[in-house]
Design a protein around this motif. Structure first.
Motif, PDB file in Angstrom:
ATOM      1  N   ASP A   1      37.799  26.809  30.076  1.00 50.01           N
ATOM      2  CA  ASP A   1      37.983  28.088  30.756  1.00 50.01           C
ATOM      3  C   ASP A   1      36.675  28.883  30.718  1.00 50.01           C
ATOM      4  O   ASP A   1      36.143  29.186  29.646  1.00 50.01           O
TER       5      ASP A   1
ATOM      6  N   LEU B   1      36.337  36.380  36.003  1.00 43.46           N
ATOM      7  CA  LEU B   1      36.146  34.939  35.870  1.00 43.46           C
ATOM      8  C   LEU B   1      37.203  34.378  34.930  1.00 43.46           C
ATOM      9  O   LEU B   1      37.279  34.762  33.770  1.00 43.46           O
TER      10      LEU B   1
ATOM     11  N   LYS C   1      34.147  27.551  40.437  1.00 47.27           N
ATOM     12  CA  LYS C   1      34.853  28.740  40.899  1.00 47.27           C
ATOM     13  C   LYS C   1      34.248  29.281  42.198  1.00 47.27           C
ATOM     14  O   LYS C   1      33.059  29.124  42.455  1.00 47.27           O
ATOM     15  N   LYS C   2      35.100  29.874  42.998  1.00 46.19           N
ATOM     16  CA  LYS C   2      34.632  30.657  44.145  1.00 46.19           C
ATOM     17  C   LYS C   2      34.419  32.078  43.643  1.00 46.19           C
ATOM     18  O   LYS C   2      35.381  32.772  43.311  1.00 46.19           O
ATOM     19  N   ILE C   3      33.173  32.496  43.578  1.00 46.65           N
ATOM     20  CA  ILE C   3      32.823  33.774  42.959  1.00 46.65           C
ATOM     21  C   ILE C   3      32.111  34.633  43.997  1.00 46.65           C
ATOM     22  O   ILE C   3      31.292  34.119  44.769  1.00 46.65           O
TER      23      ILE C   3
ATOM     24  N   ASP D   1      38.034  27.570  45.484  1.00 47.75           N
ATOM     25  CA  ASP D   1      38.189  27.788  44.054  1.00 47.75           C
ATOM     26  C   ASP D   1      38.834  26.587  43.366  1.00 47.75           C
ATOM     27  O   ASP D   1      39.745  25.962  43.897  1.00 47.75           O
ATOM     28  N   GLY D   2      38.323  26.263  42.179  1.00 51.14           N
ATOM     29  CA  GLY D   2      38.901  25.201  41.371  1.00 51.14           C
ATOM     30  C   GLY D   2      38.596  23.810  41.880  1.00 51.14           C
ATOM     31  O   GLY D   2      39.433  22.911  41.788  1.00 51.14           O
TER      32      GLY D   2
END
Length: 448
Positions: free
Chosen positions: A234, A336, A342-344, A427-428
């Motif tokens: 994580d 986060l 990740k889509k940040i 994302d992911g």
């Protein structure tokens, strides 16, 4: 053959007009106009951010009068490209190698050793090492895949090359998985044309955590490394910013005060440039720069306090110790959490510095949704101040791009060439069903 779009004539006309406007309107900042861009290829894989992640070392690299680049095409093949310093035309060579571009961790890293051989590693995320080098100096034709040492090369992630002053290469990679991995360092000799192991687990997570690092080489021959610890897969478990330095090619390591490390470096004996708690939106694997005096500069983003927004920060070293410069220009919040890529809404930042009249100028290159996801740069002519100028270097969005650049060109000539591509990150570790996009190089001239 890949051809650059020739903007030279148009650029001169536009730049000339804008220069007149700049001179007319006192106080207008023209820093954003000091750039040119050109196309390397038109068929870059864009279904995720694998071509445009910040931990590519390198995406573009210069050697003497040649410049090299690499990317995945729309069919996931590794493509190599080169041009001469005076040429705007790139020659592209599609290799026989694929790299599972659907995993955004599996980026391509390249380097050129002091004899002119191109080295490449690709497609790495907890799997067997993919490594090859060119068959001749300056060539785009690769040899067969080979091992470096045939030891601890079965779970490789984050391959990165760094060139030493004598032309040898350093190869950094993680052995093991997220939350439980160790840092390995190999060295390539241009004399013997062989690899040797320099460090076997330099930074040890003790089976509980792993380090996400960034490295810089200085012109004095020093190696600088900083890292954040992660306790689990994580991203929210990232914490703290640690530091170490080597002046003997990675054999021994010291703290900023000269104290020698007892290896391996662990959570308990590490030097901390800054303590940052978990759940602070602290991002991993950002950027680092070391100047010709051996001082280190680290750029990242995190949240100072729970009630504050995530902001870009620079942690840097001077004669008095570690200091922090917080940019504080962002206006939107995000969090986060979770695993995978990740889509940040913002990119990890890239940092460069320069000296002028005993002052350190600094530039932070980034991408932010609140600015339209363009290639943007924050500049400051004196890092001791907080006088930042923010400009966009493109008029168009680059999606979920992160900055990487030709480190050798900047180190030797202070010319910034950025690798640019409009990419989309789901994302992911998802994959977007979109068409290929142009792979570009953007040249920016640092304002005086």
């Amino acid at each position: 053959m890949c051809r650059l779009i020739n903007h030279q004539i148009l650029f001169k006309l536009i730049f000339g007009f804008k220069l007149i406007v700049c001179l007319f309107f006192v106080g207008f900042n023209c820093a954003a106009q000091n750039y040119q861009s050109g196309v390397i290829a038109k068929d870059g894989w864009s279904k995720n951010s694998v071509n445009a992640v910040i931990f590519r070392k390198n995406s573009i690299v210069s050697y003497k009068k040649l410049q090299f680049s690499a990317f995945y095409d729309d069919n996931q093949f590794v493509v190599l490209a080169k041009r001469s310093a005076k040429d705007k035309t790139w020659i592209c060579q599609k290799t026989a190698y694929k790299g599972d571009a659907t995993d955004a961790h599996k980026s391509i890293s390249i380097a050129v050793d002091g004899s002119g051989y191109l080295h490449i590693s690709w497609g790495q995320h907890n799997n067997q090492l993919n490594y090859a080098k060119s068959i001749a100096p300056g060539s785009l034709q690769l040899s067969e895949k080979s091992a470096m040492l045939n030891d601890k090369e079965g779970k490789v992630s984050y391959p990165e090359f760094y060139k030493l002053a004598n032309g040898d290469l350093m190869f950094f990679y993680r052995d093991g998985g997220s939350g439980n991995g160790n840092l390995m360092i190999n060295r390539y000799s241009i004399k013997s044309k062989t690899w040797v192991r320099v460090q076997d687990g330099l930074i040890n997570g003790e089976g509980k955590r792993n380090a996400y690092w960034q490295v810089a080489t200085d012109q004095l021959g020093g190696l600088h490394i900083s890292w954040v610890w992660r306790e689990s897969p994580d991203v929210a478990s990232n914490h703290d910013l640690a530091y170490a330095k080597s002046i003997d090619g990675g054999l021994t390591w010291i703290k900023s005060n000269g104290e020698k490390y007892v290896l391996p470096i662990t959570e308990s004996n590490a030097e901390y440039a800054l303590k940052i708690p978990q759940n602070s939106e602290l991002i991993n694997q950002t950027s680092m720069f070391a100047d010709d005096h051996g001082y280190a500069f680290i750029a990242g983003y995190w949240r100072n306090k729970p009630a504050e927004l995530p902001q870009y920060h620079i942690v840097y070293m001077d004669k008095l110790g570690w200091k922090v410069n917080s940019l504080n220009f962002r206006k939107t919040d995000f969090t986060l959490k979770g695993g995978g890529t990740k889509k940040i809404p913002i990119s990890r930042p890239q940092i460069i510095t320069w000296r002028k009249q005993n002052k350190y100028g600094v530039a932070v290159v980034f991408r932010d949704e609140e600015r339209g996801s363009k290639v943007s740069v924050a500049t400051n002519q004196d890092i001791l101040s907080n006088k930042w100028s923010i400009n966009d270097l493109t008029s168009y969005s680059v999606g979920d791009w992160e900055p990487s650049y030709d480190t050798e060109l900047w180190k030797n000539k202070q010319i910034l060439n950025l690798f640019v591509q409009n990419v989309t990150q789901v994302d992911g570790e998802g994959k977007a069903e979109i068409k290929p996009t142009e792979v570009k190089v953007l040249k920016w001239v640092v304002p005086n």
